[in-house]
Design an enzyme around this catalytic site. Structure first.
Site, PDB file in Angstrom:
ATOM      1  N   TYR A 136       0.824  -1.214   0.000  1.00 47.05           N
ATOM      2  CA  TYR A 136       0.000   0.000   0.000  1.00 47.05           C
ATOM      3  C   TYR A 136       0.859   1.265   0.000  1.00 47.05           C
ATOM      4  O   TYR A 136       0.404   2.321  -0.426  1.00 47.05           O
ATOM      5  CB  TYR A 136      -0.908   0.033   1.231  1.00 47.05           C
ATOM      6  CG  TYR A 136      -2.206  -0.724   1.082  1.00 47.05           C
ATOM      7  CD1 TYR A 136      -2.220  -2.089   0.832  1.00 47.05           C
ATOM      8  CD2 TYR A 136      -3.426  -0.066   1.201  1.00 47.05           C
ATOM      9  CE1 TYR A 136      -3.413  -2.772   0.710  1.00 47.05           C
ATOM     10  CE2 TYR A 136      -4.625  -0.746   1.080  1.00 47.05           C
ATOM     11  CZ  TYR A 136      -4.615  -2.102   0.832  1.00 47.05           C
ATOM     12  OH  TYR A 136      -5.797  -2.780   0.714  1.00 47.05           O
ATOM     13  N   LYS A 187       3.356 -15.186   2.538  1.00 52.09           N
ATOM     14  CA  LYS A 187       3.691 -16.045   1.407  1.00 52.09           C
ATOM     15  C   LYS A 187       5.208 -16.220   1.383  1.00 52.09           C
ATOM     16  O   LYS A 187       5.888 -15.775   0.452  1.00 52.09           O
ATOM     17  CB  LYS A 187       3.176 -15.443   0.091  1.00 52.09           C
ATOM     18  CG  LYS A 187       1.674 -15.600  -0.107  1.00 52.09           C
ATOM     19  CD  LYS A 187       1.252 -17.027  -0.457  1.00 52.09           C
ATOM     20  CE  LYS A 187       1.617 -17.394  -1.880  1.00 52.09           C
ATOM     21  NZ  LYS A 187       1.242 -18.810  -2.193  1.00 52.09           N
ATOM     22  N   ASP A 220      -2.651 -18.043   1.232  1.00 51.34           N
ATOM     23  CA  ASP A 220      -3.704 -18.663   0.410  1.00 51.34           C
ATOM     24  C   ASP A 220      -4.399 -19.781   1.197  1.00 51.34           C
ATOM     25  O   ASP A 220      -5.626 -19.915   1.172  1.00 51.34           O
ATOM     26  CB  ASP A 220      -3.139 -19.171  -0.928  1.00 51.34           C
ATOM     27  CG  ASP A 220      -1.927 -20.070  -0.777  1.00 51.34           C
ATOM     28  OD1 ASP A 220      -1.304 -20.080   0.303  1.00 51.34           O
ATOM     29  OD2 ASP A 220      -1.591 -20.781  -1.742  1.00 51.34           O
ATOM     30  N   ASP A 244      -6.271  -7.120   4.144  1.00 49.62           N
ATOM     31  CA  ASP A 244      -7.418  -6.510   3.457  1.00 49.62           C
ATOM     32  C   ASP A 244      -8.324  -7.607   2.906  1.00 49.62           C
ATOM     33  O   ASP A 244      -9.544  -7.584   3.085  1.00 49.62           O
ATOM     34  CB  ASP A 244      -6.901  -5.614   2.331  1.00 49.62           C
ATOM     35  CG  ASP A 244      -8.032  -4.921   1.580  1.00 49.62           C
ATOM     36  OD1 ASP A 244      -8.954  -4.430   2.244  1.00 49.62           O
ATOM     37  OD2 ASP A 244      -7.977  -4.889   0.336  1.00 49.62           O
ATOM     38  N   ASP A 248     -12.129  -9.296   4.574  1.00 50.91           N
ATOM     39  CA  ASP A 248     -13.414  -9.316   3.859  1.00 50.91           C
ATOM     40  C   ASP A 248     -14.014 -10.723   3.875  1.00 50.91           C
ATOM     41  O   ASP A 248     -15.224 -10.900   4.054  1.00 50.91           O
ATOM     42  CB  ASP A 248     -13.247  -8.856   2.398  1.00 50.91           C
ATOM     43  CG  ASP A 248     -13.601  -7.386   2.206  1.00 50.91           C
ATOM     44  OD1 ASP A 248     -13.323  -6.597   3.133  1.00 50.91           O
ATOM     45  OD2 ASP A 248     -14.148  -7.028   1.146  1.00 50.91           O
TER      46      ASP A 248
HETATM   47  C1  IPM Z   1     -10.354  -1.458   3.910  1.00 52.30           C
HETATM   48  C2  IPM Z   1     -10.606  -0.863   2.551  1.00 52.30           C
HETATM   49  C3  IPM Z   1      -9.467   0.084   2.210  1.00 52.30           C
HETATM   50  C4  IPM Z   1      -8.188  -0.720   2.156  1.00 52.30           C
HETATM   51  C5  IPM Z   1      -9.660   0.912   0.926  1.00 52.30           C
HETATM   52  C6  IPM Z   1     -10.951   1.692   0.945  1.00 52.30           C
HETATM   53  C7  IPM Z   1      -8.488   1.815   0.649  1.00 52.30           C
HETATM   54  O1  IPM Z   1     -10.775  -1.866   1.611  1.00 52.30           O
HETATM   55  O2  IPM Z   1     -10.217  -0.702   4.889  1.00 52.30           O
HETATM   56  O3  IPM Z   1     -10.315  -2.694   4.019  1.00 52.30           O
HETATM   57  O4  IPM Z   1      -7.870  -1.339   1.117  1.00 52.30           O
HETATM   58  O5  IPM Z   1      -7.487  -0.748   3.158  1.00 52.30           O
HETATM   59 MG    MG Z   2     -10.848  -3.838   2.419  1.00 55.08          MG
END
Ligand code: IPM
Ligand code: MG
Length: 350
Positions: A136, A187, A220, A244, A248
């Site tokens: 990032y 990884k 993975d 990230d 999710d």
């Molecule tokens: C998160 C989001 C952010 C990230 C984006 C909006 C930049 O997906 O906080 O998980 O990738 O960190």
């Molecule tokens: Mg995210």
């Protein structure tokens, strides 16, 4: 001094943070709140997604609570002025390197997940995501034209010993207060940064945290294990990009992305940054149907980790659970409550 700086941001951000404001005013009326534009709306008003004064206010507050940033209307804006760039600059500027992303399955929601009840019931997983390093922030990063046509894009994944060590410490410390297990995901089979990650975590464990059970897992495989048997994990430690993605996936275990809060912490004594994991959800923005619980639970984390109000945090957590128990559901959870009505349901329990 401001206790809590609210950065409602874009899309559903203002709708969900409005419910946080109501909860804060009812639960902790003594807290001083302040609000500033951030993200796309800040770009529209001030020409930058994160104004200097906003960052200064964030660093001066005890805690910062963000709604969400971004949306299709800013897709054409130069990358460094995009709402997401503002978020990265805020994280870096506040130096909040450890991102705590709990995936907790509320009992009344065990059937709301797309996974089987027995897989998710009682789930209590904490992802610790490194937040201010890795791909990032690594340089160089660019897109260049190639002489023969076509282009070449470069991002850089980079980690130092110190960066890995400080976030790993947070994971080990957290584990001690939980089920005493850390799984570290990278990884190391293909990436040098993964190799260093594994070495540093191993060394730190030997030196200071030998009492904690440590396992290493390839990222993975971690993704697969999260959907196969998430309850095997206690604390899952990982880097910025893998965190990230894995967070999710973990979110969906709990029924909805609309349920998950997060806390980003820096060195002790500096303000934490609290944000729901969900995005700005442009498809439902302005309709008043977003689930405000991720934002409300982010406030709960702020009470606990930055504002020294654990008793109020417990109360708020119990109120959310009770509201869910009584059947309060926004659309993402298969119900029909509006954002405000979900706020009402939590306030009624308080
Ligand atoms: C998160 C989001 C952010 C990230 C984006 C909006 C930049 O997906 O906080 O998980 O990738 O960190
Ligand atoms: Mg995210």
């Amino acid at each position: 001094m401001t206790d809590l700086l609210l950065l409602p941001g874009d899309g559903i951000g203002p709708e969900v943070t409005a419910q946080v404001r109501r909860v804060a005013e009812a639960l902790t009326p003594a807290l001083t709140l302040e609000e500033r534009p951030f993200g796309g709306i800040s770009y529209d008003q001030l020409g930058t997604p994160l104004a200097d004064e906003t960052l200064a206010a964030a660093k001066a507050a005890k805690a910062v609570l963000m709604g969400a940033v971004g949306g299709p209307q800013w897709a054409g804006v130069p990358r460094d002025k995009r709402p997401e760039a503002g978020l990265l600059a805020l994280r870096a500027g506040m130096n909040v390197f450890a991102n705590l992303r709990p995936a907790l399955c509320f009992q009344p929601l065990a059937d709301a997940s797309t996974l089987k009840r027995e897989v998710v019931e009682g789930l209590d997983l904490m992802i610790v995501r490194e937040l201010t390093g890795g791909v990032y922030f690594g340089s160089p990063r660019f897109i260049e034209d190639l002489p023969g046509g076509g282009k070449r894009a470069v991002d850089t994944q980079v980690y130092t010993t110190a960066e890995i060590e400080r976030v790993s410490r947070v994971a080990f410390e957290l584990a001690r207060g939980r089920r005493n297990k850390v799984a570290s995901a990278e990884k190391s089979n293909v990436m040098d940064s993964g190799l260093l990650w594994r070495e540093v975590v191993t060394d730190l464990h030997k030196r200071d945290y030998a009492d904690v059970e440590l396992t290493h897992i390839l990222a993975d495989n971690a993704a697969m294990q999260i959907v196969k048997d998430p309850k095997q994990f206690d604390v899952l430690l990982t880097d910025n990009l893998f965190g990230d993605i894995l967070s999710d996936a973990a979110a969906q275990l709990t029924g909805s992305l609309g349920m998950l809060p997060s806390a980003a912490l820096g060195v002790a004594g500096t303000p934490g940054l609290y944000e729901p994991i969900h995005g700005s959800a442009p498809d439902i923005a302005g309709k008043g149907v977003a689930n405000p619980l991720a934002a409300i639970l982010s406030f709960e984390m702020a009470l606990r980790w930055s504002l020294g109000r654990a008793a109020e945090a417990d109360k708020l957590y119990a109120a959310v659970n009770a509201a869910l128990e009584k059947g309060a559901r926004t659309r993402d959870l298969g119900g029909s409550l509006s954002t405000v009505q979900m706020g009402d349901a939590v306030l009624a329990e308080l």
